[in-house]
Design a protein around this motif. Structure first.
Motif, PDB file in Angstrom:
ATOM      1  N   LYS A   1      -1.479   2.887   5.059  1.00 10.99           N
ATOM      2  CA  LYS A   1      -0.622   1.323   5.106  1.00 10.99           C
ATOM      3  C   LYS A   1      -0.434   1.090   6.558  1.00 10.99           C
ATOM      4  O   LYS A   1      -0.768  -0.615   6.580  1.00 10.99           O
ATOM      5  N   PHE A   2      -0.644   1.774   7.340  1.00 14.30           N
ATOM      6  CA  PHE A   2       0.018   1.120   8.432  1.00 14.30           C
ATOM      7  C   PHE A   2      -1.405   0.062   8.881  1.00 14.30           C
ATOM      8  O   PHE A   2      -2.057  -1.433   9.169  1.00 14.30           O
TER       9      PHE A   2
ATOM     10  N   ASP B   1      -8.899   2.848   1.535  1.00 20.38           N
ATOM     11  CA  ASP B   1      -7.642   3.802   0.616  1.00 20.38           C
ATOM     12  C   ASP B   1      -8.013   4.042   0.153  1.00 20.38           C
ATOM     13  O   ASP B   1      -9.374   4.106  -0.819  1.00 20.38           O
ATOM     14  N   GLU B   2      -7.461   5.051  -0.068  1.00 24.97           N
ATOM     15  CA  GLU B   2      -7.664   6.391  -0.581  1.00 24.97           C
ATOM     16  C   GLU B   2      -7.752   6.558  -2.138  1.00 24.97           C
ATOM     17  O   GLU B   2      -8.066   7.358  -2.515  1.00 24.97           O
TER      18      GLU B   2
ATOM     19  N   TYR C   1       0.151  -1.255   0.351  1.00 22.96           N
ATOM     20  CA  TYR C   1       0.135   0.014   0.164  1.00 22.96           C
ATOM     21  C   TYR C   1       0.832   1.008  -0.016  1.00 22.96           C
ATOM     22  O   TYR C   1       1.960   1.311   0.825  1.00 22.96           O
ATOM     23  N   PRO C   2       0.709   1.965  -1.171  1.00 17.14           N
ATOM     24  CA  PRO C   2      -0.158   2.164  -2.107  1.00 17.14           C
ATOM     25  C   PRO C   2       0.178   0.727  -3.240  1.00 17.14           C
ATOM     26  O   PRO C   2       0.734   0.592  -2.549  1.00 17.14           O
ATOM     27  N   THR C   3      -1.235   0.973  -3.749  1.00 15.72           N
ATOM     28  CA  THR C   3      -0.327  -0.551  -4.684  1.00 15.72           C
ATOM     29  C   THR C   3       0.216   0.172  -5.757  1.00 15.72           C
ATOM     30  O   THR C   3       0.953   0.670  -6.301  1.00 15.72           O
ATOM     31  N   ALA C   4       0.805  -1.541  -6.621  1.00 19.37           N
ATOM     32  CA  ALA C   4       2.044  -1.031  -7.714  1.00 19.37           C
ATOM     33  C   ALA C   4       1.193  -0.460  -8.810  1.00 19.37           C
ATOM     34  O   ALA C   4       1.975   0.363  -9.814  1.00 19.37           O
TER      35      ALA C   4
ATOM     36  N   LEU D   1       6.339   7.630   0.020  1.00 20.46           N
ATOM     37  CA  LEU D   1       4.752   7.469   1.137  1.00 20.46           C
ATOM     38  C   LEU D   1       4.635   8.845   1.938  1.00 20.46           C
ATOM     39  O   LEU D   1       5.699   8.965   2.097  1.00 20.46           O
ATOM     40  N   SER D   2       4.136   9.436   1.790  1.00 20.03           N
ATOM     41  CA  SER D   2       3.568  10.146   2.455  1.00 20.03           C
ATOM     42  C   SER D   2       3.166  10.262   3.279  1.00 20.03           C
ATOM     43  O   SER D   2       2.375   9.082   3.856  1.00 20.03           O
TER      44      SER D   2
END
Length: 451
Positions: free
Chosen positions: A366-367, A434-435, A20-23, A358-359
């Protein structure tokens, strides 16, 4: 008891959340110099993944990044470039750091001969010498390409886990998916693994393949259990013909219906626990003596590109074509095209092609998602403490979006705990946090179905 009538209506396209985020969010705008800086600065132990992409022929169900060949010179040339990639890595990473995990994936790693595997492992250990005593060192194996000499090499170099691809033991299914693999071939491979001291043996099965039905899969499970593996990975077939052309060979009318898949899943969930296996995550089963079971019990199970693991605190370094690495705040993927992969190495650079930084919001989400995916629970107070938020205020819209899914969990001020039916809908539940999913609304050709 699982309520399957409630379960079936939630089938929709969704990620498997190995990241996360996905590929799909990875970009070629990923800053290479910043990536090198982070590799140099990271002080975590290492997890090494090596992608060995070659197969002799196509298995039509396969979604992996593979190259079909029978040319030994092509495979040998790839080893040359892996060694050169390792040489570049060694100028960037502190190779004295502990290595707690190493995995060979593919493709078919054991398409390489014993001497070639020996050559590769010696090359790795030339640079990475500090493997911990309890390091998890594993290899994916196609039982059709395995001999005693190969296992002697793997055992000599400390490999202690193997994962055998089976998918299904039914002859009609095997013929349709272009993978003829009689039971005795798999049985002999498992016996060899035990003979050479593999501490953990995993068997991969897939449900949802052409011509499967409940009765045929019952037989596959019976034969699988007779092999006495330590783990099963039982995956829902991801039918993505818009990505993988080989899947277009299937007549979709031969794919089992959602009702049949649910019958298979229900039977599997009843049968394996009766035979000594506990459900781990959304698609794994393990014996109570297995590390995965212990990690689930104490809440330390993690999920990454290798699936479920007990080594979640390590920095994942992906080596080879298409491999993906993971740090605290980035994912980095190597080139998928061999020409570009070789060109980067010829230029003295790591073969990175894209990735994502990752922001802070990515890290928070993700967590949350990975905790739910791995442990079927979320410690709300821990989230609030580590990320400085009020969980119920921050995720008010997401909690509203859960809607009917709330019946599959218990939400208190302290925790979210997923119930048994909810574990089968964990991808659906995770998607609510998941945004990035908003842009895929109404799009059917991005992800496989959750059921």
């Amino acid at each position: 008891m699982v309520d399957f009538e409630a379960f079936v209506k939630y089938s929709k396209p969704g990620p498997r959340y190995t990241s996360y985020p996905t590929a799909l969010e990875f970009s070629d705008e990923f800053d290479y110099d910043e990536y090198i800086k982070r590799l140099k600065e990271c002080d975590k132990p290492l997890s090494l993944y090596f992608h060995l992409p070659f197969c002799r022929s196509a298995c039509y169900f396969c979604g992996c990044n593979v190259i079909y060949t029978s040319k030994s010179d092509k495979m040998s040339r790839y080893l040359d470039y892996l060694e050169r990639e390792l040489e570049i890595l060694a100028t960037i990473i502190d190779t004295k750091k502990s290595v707690v995990q190493m995995h060979f994936g593919g493709g078919t790693p054991t398409f390489y001969s014993a001497s070639e595997l020996d050559r590769l492992i010696k090359s790795i250990k030339k640079y990475f010498k500090n493997f911990t005593n309890d390091a998890e060192i594993s290899c994916e194996i196609d039982p059709r390409f395995l001999n005693q000499e190969q296992l002697e090499v793997l055992s000599k170099h400390g490999f202690n886990r193997v994962s055998f691809g089976v998918q299904d033991f039914d002859e009609k299914v095997q013929k349709e998916i272009h993978r003829i693999q009689p039971f005795n071939i798999t049985q002999n491979a498992v016996n060899l693994a035990r003979k050479y001291g593999m501490l953990s043996v995993n068997t991969d099965l897939i449900y949802g393949l052409p011509y499967q039905n409940l009765e045929s899969f019952k037989r596959t499970l019976e034969l699988g259990v007779s092999l006495n593996p330590d783990r099963f990975a039982i995956f829902n077939y991801a039918h993505v013909p818009w990505i993988k052309k080989s899947m277009r060979k299937f007549d979709e009318a031969t794919l089992p219906s959602p009702k049949t898949k649910l019958e298979i899943l229900k039977y599997t969930m009843d049968y394996l626990p009766k035979n000594g296996y506990k459900m781990i995550g959304m698609d794994h089963y393990a014996k109570p003596s297995d590390e995965l079971f212990k990690a689930l019990s104490n809440g330390s199970l993690h999920r990454n590109f290798q699936g479920y693991t007990t080594k979640g605190g390590a920095q994942l370094i992906g080596v080879g074509l298409t491999s993906i690495g993971e740090g605290d705040d980035y994912y980095a993927q190597n080139h998928k095209d061999m020409v570009n992969y070789e060109a980067a190495i010829d230029a003295g650079r790591l073969p990175n092609s894209k990735g994502i930084y990752l922001s802070n919001q990515d890290k928070l989400r993700k967590f949350v998602i990975m905790e739910l995916m791995a442990n079927f629970s979320l410690d709300i107070k821990r989230v609030e403490s580590e990320f400085g938020i009020s969980f119920f205020d921050y995720f008010k819209a997401e909690l509203d979006e859960l809607g009917e899914l709330k019946q599959f969990m218990n939400i208190s001020n302290q925790k979210i705990e997923i119930n048994q039916t909810g574990t089968l809908l964990i991808r659906n539940i995770a998607m609510c946090f998941d945004e990035y999913m908003a842009k895929f609304k109404g799009v059917n050709n991005s992800f496989s179905k959750t059921v």
